[in-house]
Design a protein around this motif. Structure first.
Motif, PDB file in Angstrom:
ATOM      1  N   CYS A 147       2.773  29.029  -8.256  1.00  0.00           N
ATOM      2  CA  CYS A 147       2.891  30.458  -8.825  1.00  0.00           C
ATOM      3  C   CYS A 147       3.791  30.367  -9.805  1.00  0.00           C
ATOM      4  CB  CYS A 147       3.123  31.372  -7.869  1.00  0.00           C
ATOM      5  SG  CYS A 147       2.831  33.169  -8.549  1.00  0.00           S
ATOM      6  N   ALA A 168       3.149  29.548  -3.022  1.00  0.00           N
ATOM      7  CA  ALA A 168       2.390  30.999  -2.520  1.00  0.00           C
ATOM      8  C   ALA A 168       1.942  30.668  -0.996  1.00  0.00           C
ATOM      9  CB  ALA A 168       0.844  30.980  -3.366  1.00  0.00           C
ATOM     10  N   GLY A 214       2.157  35.143  -4.053  1.00  0.00           N
ATOM     11  CA  GLY A 214       2.777  34.254  -4.934  1.00  0.00           C
ATOM     12  C   GLY A 214       4.304  34.482  -4.931  1.00  0.00           C
ATOM     13  N   PRO A 219      -1.013  33.320  -8.491  1.00  0.00           N
ATOM     14  CA  PRO A 219      -0.768  32.204  -7.578  1.00  0.00           C
ATOM     15  C   PRO A 219      -2.143  31.212  -7.623  1.00  0.00           C
ATOM     16  CG  PRO A 219      -1.198  34.045  -6.207  1.00  0.00           C
ATOM     17  CD  PRO A 219      -1.001  34.581  -7.524  1.00  0.00           C
ATOM     18  N   PRO A 231       5.920  38.210  -9.516  1.00  0.00           N
ATOM     19  CA  PRO A 231       4.798  37.456  -8.859  1.00  0.00           C
ATOM     20  C   PRO A 231       3.538  38.420  -8.726  1.00  0.00           C
ATOM     21  CG  PRO A 231       6.658  37.246  -7.337  1.00  0.00           C
ATOM     22  CD  PRO A 231       6.990  37.782  -8.336  1.00  0.00           C
TER      23      PRO A 231
END
Length: 291
Positions: free
Chosen positions: A110, A220, A186, A150, A178
């Motif tokens: 990610c 992730a 992620g 991710p 993320p």
């Protein structure tokens, strides 16, 4: 400020020839803006102009271990597993590069920038999680992924001792947070997963975290599933090349036997269905093929 005997002071720094636990910082660390960043909100510094922190000075941001002011130009931003990624400042990044030492074929990833695996010399392949089918991770092959999303990176060839994988982009659009894609979540920084029912990717399969597991940056995991200690893969789409590569995981752990769902030994996984792979070390893995 005057302190009483045997008292201690926090966030106090002095010029030193080396970094010390009690606040010693080198001249270069002062010039870089690191001390201004450590001092907090009341202090700032115009990096490249001020040699020392300035009260109420220009705000300093830390990005991957280096300090910058708002609007700075970064020729190349280097990401690695040693530094978490925090991105608050508006800076102009000309290029970004991430490097990881990989020792297994299947790896979660990610990154804060979008990237593609199309045309790579190492023949890396990319997958996203479509859904969770019971205790099976359903993945689909793609050629690229957006910033913060991710994915699962598949490396066809991993030699004994691992390989160095570099992913880069020019003029990237960076994201500071993320995201999740399907059931895969992620992270950009080291994360302690306390939910024992979550899963992370290890040794080519999703393993149960079993509580207080430290996940490294730019990876992730699958949160809160519960059930079996290992989740199996199910690959959807036309992935014949991938399935051929799965049959040779690495030099130390080769597939010795392949069985279909009826328990019959077969030579290849060339038809839709569930297969059981038995490796040379005695371990097994369940794979479902759909084309």
């Amino acid at each position: 400020q005057i302190f009483a005997a045997n008292s201690s002071a926090e966030d106090c720094y002095y010029l030193s020839n080396e970094t010390t636990a009690n606040g010693g910082r080198t001249a270069e660390q002062f010039r870089s803006g690191m001390v201004a960043y450590e001092l907090g909100e009341s202090w700032g510094q115009t990096i490249g102009t001020d040699d020392y922190p300035v009260l109420d000075g220009e705000k300093v941001y830390m990005i991957c271990g280096n300090c910058y002011n708002e609007g700075a130009t970064i020729d190349k931003l280097v990401l690695d597993d040693e530094h978490d990624f925090e991105f608050e400042a508006s800076v102009d990044v000309k290029a970004v590069e991430y490097t990881r030492h990989i020792t297994t074929n299947w790896n979660s990833i990610c990154l804060p920038f979008g990237f593609s695996v199309d045309g790579r010399a190492d023949k890396a392949q990319l997958f996203v999680v479509d859904e969770m089918d019971g205790e099976t991770v359903v993945i689909r092959q793609v050629t690229s992924v957006e910033a913060g999303k991710p994915a699962i990176l598949y490396m066809p060839t991993v030699t004994t001792g691992g390989v160095k994988v570099m992913i880069s982009a020019t003029n990237p659009v960076l994201t500071g947070k993320p995201d999740a894609l399907g059931d895969l979540v992620g992270n950009f920084g080291s994360t302690v997963i306390t939910d024992a029912n979550s899963y992370y990717l290890k040794d080519n399969s999703f393993k149960q975290c079993n509580g207080n597991f430290k996940l490294l940056p730019y990876r992730a995991y699958v949160p809160g599933m519960g059930g079996n200690s290992t989740l199996s893969f199910r690959i959807v789409g036309d992935n014949e090349d991938v399935m051929e590569e799965v049959e040779d995981v690495n030099a130390d752990k080769q597939i010795r036997y392949i069985y279909n769902v009826s328990g019959q030994q077969v030579n290849r996984m060339n038809e839709n269905g569930i297969y059981i792979l038995m490796y040379s070390d005695g371990s097994t893995q369940k794979v479902r093929v759909e084309k």
